[in-house]
Design a protein around this motif. Structure first.
Motif, PDB file in Angstrom:
ATOM      1  N   GLU A  90       0.690  -1.176  -0.044  1.00 36.86           N
ATOM      2  CA  GLU A  90      -0.006   0.119   0.037  1.00 36.86           C
ATOM      3  C   GLU A  90       0.817   1.116  -0.070  1.00 36.86           C
ATOM      4  O   GLU A  90       0.554   2.233  -0.705  1.00 36.86           O
ATOM      5  CB  GLU A  90      -0.830   0.119   1.305  1.00 36.86           C
ATOM      6  CG  GLU A  90      -0.343  -0.214   2.373  1.00 36.86           C
ATOM      7  CD  GLU A  90      -0.358  -1.659   2.893  1.00 36.86           C
ATOM      8  OE1 GLU A  90      -0.168  -2.628   2.010  1.00 36.86           O
ATOM      9  OE2 GLU A  90      -0.737  -2.031   4.068  1.00 36.86           O
ATOM     10  N   ASP A  91       2.146   1.210   0.534  1.00 34.99           N
ATOM     11  CA  ASP A  91       2.780   2.391   0.678  1.00 34.99           C
ATOM     12  C   ASP A  91       3.559   2.562  -0.736  1.00 34.99           C
ATOM     13  O   ASP A  91       3.624   3.641  -1.128  1.00 34.99           O
ATOM     14  CB  ASP A  91       4.229   2.042   1.683  1.00 34.99           C
ATOM     15  CG  ASP A  91       3.611   2.010   3.047  1.00 34.99           C
ATOM     16  OD1 ASP A  91       2.484   2.500   3.259  1.00 34.99           O
ATOM     17  OD2 ASP A  91       4.293   1.569   3.953  1.00 34.99           O
ATOM     18  N   MET A  92       3.905   1.318  -1.229  1.00 38.80           N
ATOM     19  CA  MET A  92       4.312   1.464  -2.776  1.00 38.80           C
ATOM     20  C   MET A  92       3.228   2.163  -3.658  1.00 38.80           C
ATOM     21  O   MET A  92       3.680   3.035  -4.741  1.00 38.80           O
ATOM     22  CB  MET A  92       4.667   0.024  -3.223  1.00 38.80           C
ATOM     23  CG  MET A  92       5.686  -0.583  -2.298  1.00 38.80           C
ATOM     24  SD  MET A  92       7.407   0.284  -2.255  1.00 38.80           S
ATOM     25  CE  MET A  92       8.198  -0.051  -3.868  1.00 38.80           C
ATOM     26  N   LEU A  93       2.138   1.636  -3.470  1.00 39.42           N
ATOM     27  CA  LEU A  93       1.034   2.326  -4.111  1.00 39.42           C
ATOM     28  C   LEU A  93       0.928   3.626  -4.040  1.00 39.42           C
ATOM     29  O   LEU A  93       0.829   4.566  -5.163  1.00 39.42           O
ATOM     30  CB  LEU A  93      -0.433   1.669  -4.108  1.00 39.42           C
ATOM     31  CG  LEU A  93      -1.466   2.390  -4.944  1.00 39.42           C
ATOM     32  CD1 LEU A  93      -1.360   2.214  -6.341  1.00 39.42           C
ATOM     33  CD2 LEU A  93      -2.694   1.440  -4.274  1.00 39.42           C
ATOM     34  N   LEU A  94       0.818   4.067  -2.954  1.00 39.18           N
ATOM     35  CA  LEU A  94       0.838   5.542  -2.572  1.00 39.18           C
ATOM     36  C   LEU A  94       2.007   6.267  -3.239  1.00 39.18           C
ATOM     37  O   LEU A  94       1.754   7.444  -3.698  1.00 39.18           O
ATOM     38  CB  LEU A  94       0.739   5.949  -1.061  1.00 39.18           C
ATOM     39  CG  LEU A  94      -0.539   5.237  -0.289  1.00 39.18           C
ATOM     40  CD1 LEU A  94      -0.075   5.763   1.095  1.00 39.18           C
ATOM     41  CD2 LEU A  94      -1.546   6.015  -0.998  1.00 39.18           C
ATOM     42  N   ASN A  95       2.927   5.718  -3.345  1.00 43.73           N
ATOM     43  CA  ASN A  95       4.234   6.375  -3.932  1.00 43.73           C
ATOM     44  C   ASN A  95       3.958   6.466  -5.220  1.00 43.73           C
ATOM     45  O   ASN A  95       4.365   7.501  -6.114  1.00 43.73           O
ATOM     46  CB  ASN A  95       5.515   5.730  -3.698  1.00 43.73           C
ATOM     47  CG  ASN A  95       6.908   6.272  -4.085  1.00 43.73           C
ATOM     48  OD1 ASN A  95       6.919   7.587  -3.821  1.00 43.73           O
ATOM     49  ND2 ASN A  95       7.549   5.632  -4.948  1.00 43.73           N
ATOM     50  N   GLU A 122      -8.245   5.541   4.235  1.00 44.29           N
ATOM     51  CA  GLU A 122      -7.556   6.359   5.199  1.00 44.29           C
ATOM     52  C   GLU A 122      -6.921   7.730   4.671  1.00 44.29           C
ATOM     53  O   GLU A 122      -6.943   8.734   5.619  1.00 44.29           O
ATOM     54  CB  GLU A 122      -6.524   5.464   6.047  1.00 44.29           C
ATOM     55  CG  GLU A 122      -7.035   4.331   6.792  1.00 44.29           C
ATOM     56  CD  GLU A 122      -5.846   3.272   7.177  1.00 44.29           C
ATOM     57  OE1 GLU A 122      -4.889   3.572   6.727  1.00 44.29           O
ATOM     58  OE2 GLU A 122      -6.370   2.285   7.518  1.00 44.29           O
ATOM     59  N   THR A 123      -6.540   7.690   3.589  1.00 45.80           N
ATOM     60  CA  THR A 123      -5.709   8.973   3.044  1.00 45.80           C
ATOM     61  C   THR A 123      -6.916   9.755   2.297  1.00 45.80           C
ATOM     62  O   THR A 123      -6.574  10.804   1.493  1.00 45.80           O
ATOM     63  CB  THR A 123      -4.637   8.483   2.158  1.00 45.80           C
ATOM     64  OG1 THR A 123      -5.195   7.641   1.084  1.00 45.80           O
ATOM     65  CG2 THR A 123      -3.456   7.803   2.755  1.00 45.80           C
ATOM     66  N   ASN A 124      -7.868   9.350   2.253  1.00 44.88           N
ATOM     67  CA  ASN A 124      -9.331   9.912   1.494  1.00 44.88           C
ATOM     68  C   ASN A 124      -8.772  10.168   0.187  1.00 44.88           C
ATOM     69  O   ASN A 124      -9.036  11.262  -0.402  1.00 44.88           O
ATOM     70  CB  ASN A 124      -9.278  11.229   2.430  1.00 44.88           C
ATOM     71  CG  ASN A 124     -10.804  11.848   1.882  1.00 44.88           C
ATOM     72  OD1 ASN A 124     -11.694  11.000   1.729  1.00 44.88           O
ATOM     73  ND2 ASN A 124     -10.864  13.181   2.006  1.00 44.88           N
ATOM     74  N   PHE A 125      -8.284   9.138  -0.673  1.00 41.15           N
ATOM     75  CA  PHE A 125      -7.928   9.237  -1.819  1.00 41.15           C
ATOM     76  C   PHE A 125      -8.806   8.466  -2.872  1.00 41.15           C
ATOM     77  O   PHE A 125      -9.217   7.327  -2.545  1.00 41.15           O
ATOM     78  CB  PHE A 125      -6.465   8.899  -2.326  1.00 41.15           C
ATOM     79  CG  PHE A 125      -5.919   8.838  -3.631  1.00 41.15           C
ATOM     80  CD1 PHE A 125      -5.274  10.303  -3.595  1.00 41.15           C
ATOM     81  CD2 PHE A 125      -5.991   8.189  -4.565  1.00 41.15           C
ATOM     82  CE1 PHE A 125      -4.622  10.556  -4.894  1.00 41.15           C
ATOM     83  CE2 PHE A 125      -5.425   8.528  -5.872  1.00 41.15           C
ATOM     84  CZ  PHE A 125      -4.666   9.736  -5.942  1.00 41.15           C
ATOM     85  N   PRO A 126      -9.489   9.006  -3.812  1.00 39.25           N
ATOM     86  CA  PRO A 126     -10.468   8.396  -4.772  1.00 39.25           C
ATOM     87  C   PRO A 126     -10.181   7.250  -5.629  1.00 39.25           C
ATOM     88  O   PRO A 126      -8.826   7.162  -6.014  1.00 39.25           O
ATOM     89  CB  PRO A 126     -10.643   9.779  -5.883  1.00 39.25           C
ATOM     90  CG  PRO A 126     -10.085  11.007  -5.432  1.00 39.25           C
ATOM     91  CD  PRO A 126      -9.084  10.504  -4.595  1.00 39.25           C
ATOM     92  N   TYR A 127     -10.755   6.236  -5.405  1.00 40.00           N
ATOM     93  CA  TYR A 127     -10.547   5.056  -5.921  1.00 40.00           C
ATOM     94  C   TYR A 127     -11.640   4.183  -6.687  1.00 40.00           C
ATOM     95  O   TYR A 127     -12.950   4.471  -6.055  1.00 40.00           O
ATOM     96  CB  TYR A 127      -9.593   4.024  -5.131  1.00 40.00           C
ATOM     97  CG  TYR A 127     -10.454   3.486  -3.912  1.00 40.00           C
ATOM     98  CD1 TYR A 127     -11.335   2.247  -3.940  1.00 40.00           C
ATOM     99  CD2 TYR A 127     -10.312   4.289  -2.776  1.00 40.00           C
ATOM    100  CE1 TYR A 127     -12.198   2.147  -2.907  1.00 40.00           C
ATOM    101  CE2 TYR A 127     -11.422   3.714  -1.700  1.00 40.00           C
ATOM    102  CZ  TYR A 127     -11.870   2.691  -1.724  1.00 40.00           C
ATOM    103  OH  TYR A 127     -12.615   2.384  -0.732  1.00 40.00           O
TER     104      TYR A 127
END
Lengths: 388, 430
Positions: free
Chosen positions: A315-320, A354-359
């Motif tokens: 999940e950290d890799m995806l956020l990056n 959690e990061t409120n990012f659209p998906y």
């Protein structure tokens, strides 16, 4: 080989050349591999996700990426039960139907289904059918040494298939070819990220994908010719949402699905065929080339749900990936019946919440042919973002 | 008249196994209540040998999960996990475990402690994804041990071969790293003499387990590999490396030898000797077996007893004079064998058909486990092509009763036995 196996794109306009690339990707008959064999070449079929193709290339073989095919598994169906992803079945289908003839088959323990493939293949074909055990414990200090030894074992197998030695110099030359290939693919992804209006999602996909079915020298020539033309296009930026597509590390969505996405948004990054782009930097040429390949797999590489590394929480890799691509939304997809993909979807979506990012969450299958409903859903999702 | 010895011995393994199982869960509950440390492990390569050296109680989430199915409450846990976002198409064990942990460790058999460390092998890829969930939930050390398996059919290598030695060195290096991590987690210094003692007990289980399985060659078979065998298997896993486990298997061998000597079989009058391939149908565990025993079918063997014991069925004995090196070699050979039991089981089955007087093979692929199930249809095709042995292919699940159709299953099982009866009749007529 003296003659190119993919000549259809040559001496054509950019648009026509790209059409030829797309046609080749969608052709379940593997015409380029047939031409290679007609010239006396041997073929190493390797299942998703990553394979050190340099080992086969240095031996004069054509490494072919086994990633299923847009075809019905009419011959292969009786070899499998239910509850399986499509790529497992169609990969065997192209082999048992005779559409893709191999001299070596290699699979990897990427998932519970795929790790069965070498045994299944071995019961049906006389050529060597093996598992390459890529480390799932790259955090062990011994993992690089182990992988070097495992690559050397595979090299010996390949030498047995071709009946000749693979020298270090030949391997270094192959590493150089693949370094150039990876550089060109990075350049293509730079275009996707920085000027996505210059190359459609489906064209970018096709340009990468055909690398898995033609010699890399030819792929390099094709990319070197077409990428400058793409950069010189006079396209204009449109008001579209920038998205990352995640979930195509193994089974591939049909080209029509990628085309549909490209009509609605800019796909600025993705994990389509991530194994071909697994190594992120040049593999060192000097020194032991086998060690360099092994070290690069572990130390200079991307991520996927089927490669475990404590340093790369997915999940950290995806956020990056999202951050680097300056994406505004992400499509979190998974192939139907893909256990690792479906499990990772949960981690991804909860992190994005959690990061409120659209998906947008979706499942796909390589054989799907109807996209109207999905297109409507995606467009609604994107419109909500555009007009929020 | 039934002798005292008969009374004492026959069925002892089942009685004692069930009691040990209850005791084990009791201890886990105590650990949970007192906040003690525990290690989460899996059946294929539990590394109990090292964990027991550090006095770490082991929790087998696979066993916890299957117990929810046997106790017919799995659907509650599955529904909770699916509500969270997990797909109906993934492993039911993972989902039941996840939901149980979300409930704070509440399990039908007691309270499951939180993990201090998780240890897994690559024998199943879902192990890896599963442990990643714990890593997120508990922020604990997760140690993945790579055990390279057989690269191609009949391609096993052994000590002295360059490929085997490479693999063994890798496994040994990882075990040494695991020992360091265990020292950090427990605050205890590694005691190599204690490891020797644990390995000695593990040897007792390995030797006993192999012997018990071989004894079922006897006609009539001495135990039902599907039902009784699962009890023995639970002890082999849960008590690996303990004096209790070793003693249990010594006594189990005694029981089986007594039964063999006196021609005492299972409760079923054995008409057809069957091998089970796959994972049991836990949602209807007893009924599934009855559908076979009602026809006089007995399960004399099960590949489940091979792979789910982590390959202990091989009977590998550790050399306690060089404990870590030998442990690496044993883990490599045993876990590799467990994988072979899933991917290349056709080779072993072919060898068993005559020696074990096999009348039929029952393939039971399941939705939840693609590791075990993906190759079964092809393996069956292969075996049928090369050997004259009838087989049945029935799909269901080990956890999810939504895909277990008892009526449909019974129809197919009945038809299979009718075929076996007809085949036998024709053979008699000649």
């Amino acid at each position: 080989m003296n003659n190119p196996v993919f000549h259809e794109w040559r001496d054509k306009t950019l648009d026509d050349a790209l059409t030829e690339c797309r046609d080749l990707v969608e052709d379940p008959g593997f015409p380029t591999v047939k031409r290679w064999r007609e010239q006396g070449g041997k073929v190493a079929g390797h299942f998703q996700v990553y394979f050190p193709e340099e080992l086969a290339h240095a031996a004069g073989m054509l490494p072919v990426k086994m990633r299923g095919a847009p075809t019905e598994p009419t011959h292969a169906d009786s070899h499998f039960g239910s509850y399986l992803c499509s790529i497992i079945k169609t990969s065997l289908e192209v082999a048992v139907s005779g559409k893709l003839e191999l001299d070596l088959f290699v699979s990897h323990p990427i998932c519970d289904a795929a790790r069965n493939l070498a045994a299944i293949w071995g019961r049906n074909f006389d050529y060597p059918c093996q598992i390459l055990y890529l480390p799932q414990n790259p955090n062990s200090a011994h993992s690089v040494t182990y992988l070097r030894d495992e690559y050397n074992r595979m090299k010996r197998t390949i030498e047995g298939v071709v009946g000749g030695e693979v020298t270090d110099d030949a391997l270094r030359a192959s590493v150089a070819v693949f370094n150039e290939n990876r550089r060109l693919m990075r350049e293509l992804y730079d275009i996707k990220r920085e000027t996505p209006w210059l190359v459609s999602a489906e064209d970018a996909y096709a340009l990468v994908s055909i690398g898995g079915m033609i010699p890399r020298e030819e792929h390099n020539e094709l990319l070197s010719t077409l990428l400058p033309q793409i950069k010189n296009r006079s396209g204009r930026q449109e008001d579209r949402i920038r998205i990352v597509f995640e979930g195509a590390f193994c089974e591939q969505p049909p080209l029509d699905l990628v085309r549909m996405l490209g009509r609605s948004c800019y796909v600025v990054d993705d994990d389509f065929l991530i194994g071909m782009r697994w190594i992120l930097e040049d593999v060192p040429i000097e020194g032991d080339p086998v060690f360099n390949l092994a070290e690069s797999y572990i130390e200079r590489s991307s991520y996927s749900p089927v490669q475990h590394d404590l340093r790369k929480r997915k999940e950290d890799m995806l956020l990056n990936r999202i951050k680097v691509a300056r994406a505004e939304a992400v499509i979190v997809a998974a192939a139907k019946m893909c256990e690792p993909g479906l499990e990772e979807q949960v981690a991804y979506t909860h992190t994005l919440d959690e990061t409120n990012f659209p998906y947008f969450v979706s499942e796909f299958e390589e054989n799907m042919t109807s996209f109207e409903h999905l297109e409507l859903q995606v467009e609604t999702f994107l419109e909500n973002l555009l007009f929020a | 008249m039934v002798s005292d010895k008969h009374e004492e011995l026959v069925g002892r393994g089942n009685r004692e196994g069930a009691q040990l199982f209850r005791d084990w869960f009791g201890e886990l509950s105590h650990t949970a209540e007192t906040g003690g440390q525990a290690a989460y492990v899996f059946v294929m390569g539990s590394l109990n040998e090292i964990l027991k050296t550090f006095d770490l109680p082991v929790v087998f989430p696979e066993i916890n999960s299957l117990q929810t199915a046997v106790r017919r409450v799995a659907h509650e846990y599955l529904a909770e996990a699916e509500d969270y976002g997990y797909s109906p198409d993934i492993c039911g064990y993972v989902k039941a475990d996840f939901a149980m942990l979300q409930r704070g460790g509440d399990h039908p058999m007691g309270q499951v402690p939180k993990p201090s460390i998780a240890v897994l092998t690559n024998a199943c890829n879902t192990y890896i994804k599963w442990a990643e969930i714990w890593e997120r939930m508990f922020e604990i050390p997760v140690v993945t041990i790579d055990i390279p398996g057989t690269r191609e059919a009949d391609g096993q290598t052994w000590s002295g071969h360059v490929d085997f030695d490479n693999d063994r060195r890798y496994v040994e290096a990882q075990l040494r790293e695991l020992i360091t991590t265990c020292e950090e987690v427990t605050g205890k210094k590694f005691d190599i003499d204690k490891l020797r003692e644990v390995l000695h007990h593990a040897n007792g289980i390995s030797v006993g387990w192999k012997k018990v399985l071989e004894l079922n060659k006897t006609r009539p078979s001495l135990f039902n590999a599907l039902t009784d065998g699962t009890i023995f298997l639970g002890v082999a896993n849960g008590f690996r490396g303990t004096a209790t486990g070793s003693a249990y298997f010594e006594r189990l061998v005694e029981e089986m030898e007594y039964k063999a000597e006196h021609g005492i079989g299972t409760l079923t009058e054995e008409l057809y000797r069957l091998i089970f391939v796959g994972v049991p149908c836990y949602p209807i565990f007893r009924r599934f077996n009855e559908m076979f025993t009602e026809w006089g079918g007995t399960f004399i063997h099960s590949t489940y007893l091979w792979f789910a014991s982590g390959g202990t069925n091989r009977g590998f004995e550790y050399d306690t004079a060089r404990p870590i090196e030998s442990l690496a070699e044993g883990v490599l050979i045993s876990v590799r064998d467990a994988m072979d039991s899933m991917f290349h089981q056709d080779r072993v089955l072919a060898d068993m058909i005559e020696g074990y007087h096999v009348d039929g093979i029952i393939y039971h692929p399941i939705k939840s486990c693609r590791t075990v199930s993906t190759g079964l249809a092809d393996a069956r095709r292969y075996l049928s092509k090369h050997h004259d042995v009838p087989s049945l292919f029935i799909e269901s699940d080990m956890m999810d009763r939504r895909v277990v159709s008892e009526a449909q299953m019974k129809n197919r099982i009945d038809a299979f036995f009718e075929g076996l009866a007809s085949r036998r009749q024709q053979a008699t007529i000649g």
